[in-house]
Design a protein around this motif. Structure first.
Motif, PDB file in Angstrom:
ATOM      1  N   THR A 140      -8.948  11.076  -2.464  1.00 26.66           N
ATOM      2  CA  THR A 140      -9.225   9.754  -1.896  1.00 26.66           C
ATOM      3  C   THR A 140      -8.392   8.662  -2.547  1.00 26.66           C
ATOM      4  O   THR A 140      -8.243   7.587  -1.990  1.00 26.66           O
ATOM      5  CB  THR A 140     -10.719   9.388  -2.052  1.00 26.66           C
ATOM      6  OG1 THR A 140     -11.055   9.400  -3.452  1.00 26.66           O
ATOM      7  CG2 THR A 140     -11.602  10.366  -1.296  1.00 26.66           C
ATOM      8  N   GLN A 141      -7.836   8.940  -3.727  1.00 28.92           N
ATOM      9  CA  GLN A 141      -7.032   7.970  -4.470  1.00 28.92           C
ATOM     10  C   GLN A 141      -5.657   8.580  -4.747  1.00 28.92           C
ATOM     11  O   GLN A 141      -5.539   9.782  -4.985  1.00 28.92           O
ATOM     12  CB  GLN A 141      -7.708   7.640  -5.801  1.00 28.92           C
ATOM     13  CG  GLN A 141      -9.132   7.143  -5.690  1.00 28.92           C
ATOM     14  CD  GLN A 141      -9.194   5.694  -5.277  1.00 28.92           C
ATOM     15  OE1 GLN A 141      -8.585   4.834  -5.911  1.00 28.92           O
ATOM     16  NE2 GLN A 141      -9.906   5.412  -4.210  1.00 28.92           N
ATOM     17  N   LYS A 142      -4.634   7.732  -4.730  1.00 37.24           N
ATOM     18  CA  LYS A 142      -3.280   8.170  -5.083  1.00 37.24           C
ATOM     19  C   LYS A 142      -2.977   7.764  -6.523  1.00 37.24           C
ATOM     20  O   LYS A 142      -3.591   6.860  -7.084  1.00 37.24           O
ATOM     21  CB  LYS A 142      -2.240   7.550  -4.132  1.00 37.24           C
ATOM     22  CG  LYS A 142      -2.241   8.179  -2.740  1.00 37.24           C
ATOM     23  CD  LYS A 142      -1.736   9.601  -2.778  1.00 37.24           C
ATOM     24  CE  LYS A 142      -1.514  10.175  -1.396  1.00 37.24           C
ATOM     25  NZ  LYS A 142      -0.898  11.503  -1.433  1.00 37.24           N
ATOM     26  N   THR A 143      -2.000   8.430  -7.125  1.00 33.35           N
ATOM     27  CA  THR A 143      -1.664   8.217  -8.527  1.00 33.35           C
ATOM     28  C   THR A 143      -0.643   7.094  -8.679  1.00 33.35           C
ATOM     29  O   THR A 143       0.273   6.948  -7.870  1.00 33.35           O
ATOM     30  CB  THR A 143      -1.118   9.517  -9.143  1.00 33.35           C
ATOM     31  OG1 THR A 143      -2.096  10.549  -8.969  1.00 33.35           O
ATOM     32  CG2 THR A 143      -0.817   9.362 -10.612  1.00 33.35           C
ATOM     33  N   GLY A 145      -5.331   4.553  -7.360  1.00 32.53           N
ATOM     34  CA  GLY A 145      -5.505   3.431  -6.448  1.00 32.53           C
ATOM     35  C   GLY A 145      -5.767   3.899  -5.030  1.00 32.53           C
ATOM     36  O   GLY A 145      -5.382   5.002  -4.638  1.00 32.53           O
ATOM     37  N   ASP A 146      -6.414   3.042  -4.268  1.00 24.78           N
ATOM     38  CA  ASP A 146      -6.700   3.286  -2.854  1.00 24.78           C
ATOM     39  C   ASP A 146      -5.383   3.197  -2.081  1.00 24.78           C
ATOM     40  O   ASP A 146      -4.738   2.147  -2.090  1.00 24.78           O
ATOM     41  CB  ASP A 146      -7.694   2.244  -2.351  1.00 24.78           C
ATOM     42  CG  ASP A 146      -8.054   2.375  -0.893  1.00 24.78           C
ATOM     43  OD1 ASP A 146      -7.371   3.103  -0.137  1.00 24.78           O
ATOM     44  OD2 ASP A 146      -9.029   1.716  -0.476  1.00 24.78           O
ATOM     45  N   PRO A 147      -4.957   4.267  -1.403  1.00 23.54           N
ATOM     46  CA  PRO A 147      -3.663   4.251  -0.714  1.00 23.54           C
ATOM     47  C   PRO A 147      -3.613   3.287   0.472  1.00 23.54           C
ATOM     48  O   PRO A 147      -2.545   3.002   0.988  1.00 23.54           O
ATOM     49  CB  PRO A 147      -3.484   5.700  -0.245  1.00 23.54           C
ATOM     50  CG  PRO A 147      -4.856   6.261  -0.179  1.00 23.54           C
ATOM     51  CD  PRO A 147      -5.642   5.566  -1.244  1.00 23.54           C
ATOM     52  N   SER A 176       0.823  -1.210   0.000  1.00 19.18           N
ATOM     53  CA  SER A 176       0.000   0.000   0.000  1.00 19.18           C
ATOM     54  C   SER A 176       0.860   1.265   0.000  1.00 19.18           C
ATOM     55  O   SER A 176       2.004   1.260   0.456  1.00 19.18           O
ATOM     56  CB  SER A 176      -0.949   0.013   1.201  1.00 19.18           C
ATOM     57  OG  SER A 176      -0.269   0.404   2.375  1.00 19.18           O
ATOM     58  N   TRP A 177       0.274   2.354  -0.462  1.00 13.37           N
ATOM     59  CA  TRP A 177       0.932   3.642  -0.471  1.00 13.37           C
ATOM     60  C   TRP A 177       1.323   4.040   0.954  1.00 13.37           C
ATOM     61  O   TRP A 177       2.431   4.526   1.190  1.00 13.37           O
ATOM     62  CB  TRP A 177      -0.002   4.683  -1.112  1.00 13.37           C
ATOM     63  CG  TRP A 177       0.602   6.023  -1.306  1.00 13.37           C
ATOM     64  CD1 TRP A 177       1.191   6.488  -2.447  1.00 13.37           C
ATOM     65  CD2 TRP A 177       0.687   7.085  -0.352  1.00 13.37           C
ATOM     66  NE1 TRP A 177       1.638   7.770  -2.250  1.00 13.37           N
ATOM     67  CE2 TRP A 177       1.330   8.164  -0.971  1.00 13.37           C
ATOM     68  CE3 TRP A 177       0.273   7.226   0.968  1.00 13.37           C
ATOM     69  CZ2 TRP A 177       1.581   9.366  -0.325  1.00 13.37           C
ATOM     70  CZ3 TRP A 177       0.514   8.423   1.616  1.00 13.37           C
ATOM     71  CH2 TRP A 177       1.160   9.478   0.974  1.00 13.37           C
ATOM     72  N   PHE A 178       0.419   3.825   1.918  1.00 17.33           N
ATOM     73  CA  PHE A 178       0.716   4.172   3.306  1.00 17.33           C
ATOM     74  C   PHE A 178       1.872   3.333   3.862  1.00 17.33           C
ATOM     75  O   PHE A 178       2.713   3.845   4.595  1.00 17.33           O
ATOM     76  CB  PHE A 178      -0.526   4.014   4.188  1.00 17.33           C
ATOM     77  CG  PHE A 178      -1.503   5.145   4.056  1.00 17.33           C
ATOM     78  CD1 PHE A 178      -1.141   6.449   4.378  1.00 17.33           C
ATOM     79  CD2 PHE A 178      -2.791   4.921   3.607  1.00 17.33           C
ATOM     80  CE1 PHE A 178      -2.037   7.505   4.263  1.00 17.33           C
ATOM     81  CE2 PHE A 178      -3.702   5.967   3.480  1.00 17.33           C
ATOM     82  CZ  PHE A 178      -3.326   7.255   3.813  1.00 17.33           C
ATOM     83  N   ALA A 195       4.027  -1.178 -12.189  1.00 22.33           N
ATOM     84  CA  ALA A 195       3.614   0.221 -12.183  1.00 22.33           C
ATOM     85  C   ALA A 195       4.060   0.786 -10.835  1.00 22.33           C
ATOM     86  O   ALA A 195       4.367   0.027  -9.908  1.00 22.33           O
ATOM     87  CB  ALA A 195       2.100   0.322 -12.353  1.00 22.33           C
ATOM     88  N   GLU A 196       4.094   2.100 -10.691  1.00 22.79           N
ATOM     89  CA  GLU A 196       4.689   2.685  -9.484  1.00 22.79           C
ATOM     90  C   GLU A 196       3.804   3.753  -8.850  1.00 22.79           C
ATOM     91  O   GLU A 196       3.317   4.657  -9.538  1.00 22.79           O
ATOM     92  CB  GLU A 196       6.056   3.287  -9.835  1.00 22.79           C
ATOM     93  CG  GLU A 196       7.019   2.239 -10.362  1.00 22.79           C
ATOM     94  CD  GLU A 196       8.315   2.820 -10.906  1.00 22.79           C
ATOM     95  OE1 GLU A 196       8.514   4.045 -10.873  1.00 22.79           O
ATOM     96  OE2 GLU A 196       9.146   2.016 -11.357  1.00 22.79           O
ATOM     97  N   TRP A 197       3.638   3.632  -7.522  1.00 26.44           N
ATOM     98  CA  TRP A 197       2.968   4.672  -6.752  1.00 26.44           C
ATOM     99  C   TRP A 197       3.809   5.943  -6.803  1.00 26.44           C
ATOM    100  O   TRP A 197       5.040   5.876  -6.785  1.00 26.44           O
ATOM    101  CB  TRP A 197       2.871   4.281  -5.281  1.00 26.44           C
ATOM    102  CG  TRP A 197       1.926   3.199  -4.914  1.00 26.44           C
ATOM    103  CD1 TRP A 197       2.259   1.920  -4.549  1.00 26.44           C
ATOM    104  CD2 TRP A 197       0.498   3.286  -4.787  1.00 26.44           C
ATOM    105  NE1 TRP A 197       1.128   1.219  -4.218  1.00 26.44           N
ATOM    106  CE2 TRP A 197       0.029   2.028  -4.346  1.00 26.44           C
ATOM    107  CE3 TRP A 197      -0.427   4.309  -5.006  1.00 26.44           C
ATOM    108  CZ2 TRP A 197      -1.317   1.768  -4.120  1.00 26.44           C
ATOM    109  CZ3 TRP A 197      -1.767   4.038  -4.778  1.00 26.44           C
ATOM    110  CH2 TRP A 197      -2.198   2.793  -4.351  1.00 26.44           C
ATOM    111  N   VAL A 198       3.157   7.106  -6.833  1.00 21.19           N
ATOM    112  CA  VAL A 198       3.831   8.387  -6.670  1.00 21.19           C
ATOM    113  C   VAL A 198       3.145   9.155  -5.541  1.00 21.19           C
ATOM    114  O   VAL A 198       2.133   8.717  -5.004  1.00 21.19           O
ATOM    115  CB  VAL A 198       3.844   9.219  -7.989  1.00 21.19           C
ATOM    116  CG1 VAL A 198       4.668   8.505  -9.057  1.00 21.19           C
ATOM    117  CG2 VAL A 198       2.452   9.520  -8.488  1.00 21.19           C
TER     118      VAL A 198
END
Length: 191
Positions: A149-152, A174-176, A19-21, A121-124
Motif C-alpha cells: 500500500t506504500q512505496k519506498t 509514502g502513499d503513491p 506522486s509516485w503514480f 528524498a527520492e521515490w523508488v
C-alpha cells in the motif's frame, strides 16, 4: 500532464511534491517523446491504478530500491552518498535553511551522482515492506515486494538532520497517490 506542485520554483531545482503514480505517467511520456519503449503499463484510474514494469524496456523508469542503493553507495561503505561528512555531499537541515538547492553544488559520489543524500528524498519502484530484505534467501538485484500500500522513499532531504534520517541506508514510506514536500525522483533506463 499536470504541473507538479513544487515547494520551490526554479528552472534547475529538483522537482518535489509529485506522486509516485504521476512519476510513472511522466516516465512513459518522456520515453515516448524520446522514441523509447515505455517501461510502465498503467491500468485503471485514481487509487485503483495498477502499474507494472517491463525492466527490459529501454524507456525511463524509477530505479528499484536495490539499484538506487547500489548507485548511491558507489562501491563505498560510507554514512552518506560519497562521504562520511554530510557537509561535503548533502543539503540537509543544518546547511540548507530548509530550501532546495541546485544539484551539483556539493561533491558527487564515485559514480558521479549528486545529491543521493539530501536535497530531495527520492521515490523508488519498490513497495515498502520493513521485513522484505531480511526475508530474502539471496540478495541479487531484488525487485521488491509484489504488492503493498506504500512505496519506498530513499535519500533524506533538506528537512533531515545529520544522522539516522539522512544516512544512506534510511528508508521511508509514502502513499503513491500523493506528493510530499521535499520528495522527488531520479530516473534510470535499462540498456
Amino acid at each position: 500532464m499536470k504541473p507538479a506542485n513544487v515547494s520551490n520554483v526554479g528552472d534547475k531545482l529538483p522537482v518535489d511534491n509529485v506522486s509516485w503514480f504521476d512519476i510513472a505517467i511522466f516516465c512513459n511520456g518522456l520515453s515516448e517523446e524520446a522514441g523509447l519503449d515505455p517501461a510502465y503499463r498503467i491500468r485503471g484510474l485514481g487509487a485503483s491504478r495498477v502499474v507494472t514494469c517491463d525492466f527490459n524496456a529501454n524507456g525511463y523508469r524509477l530505479p528499484t530500491e536495490a539499484e538506487w542503493e547500489f548507485a548511491a553507495k558507489a562501491g563505498a561503505v560510507t554514512s552518506y552518498s560519497g562521504s562520511e561528512d554530510p557537509e561535503e555531499v548533502a543539503w540537509y537541515r543544518d546547511n540548507s535553511a530548509g530550501k532546495l538547492r541546485y544539484p551539483g553544488l556539493k561533491a558527487a559520489n564515485a559514480n558521479g551522482l549528486y545529491d543521493c543524500t539530501g536535497n530531495v528524498a527520492e521515490w523508488v519502484w519498490d513497495w515498502y515492506d520493513s521485513a522484505y530484505i531480511r526475508a530474502l534467501p539471496t540478495f541479487v538485484d531484488p525487485l521488491g515486494p509484489d504488492t503493498g500500500t506504500q512505496k519506498t522513499i530513499r535519500g533524506g532531504s533538506v528537512m533531515n538532520s545529520e544522522g539516522r534520517n539522512l544516512h544512506i541506508l534510511w528508508r521511508e514510506k509514502g502513499d503513491p497517490n500523493r506528493g510530499y514536500q521535499f520528495v522527488g525522483f531520479r530516473l534510470v533506463r535499462s540498456k
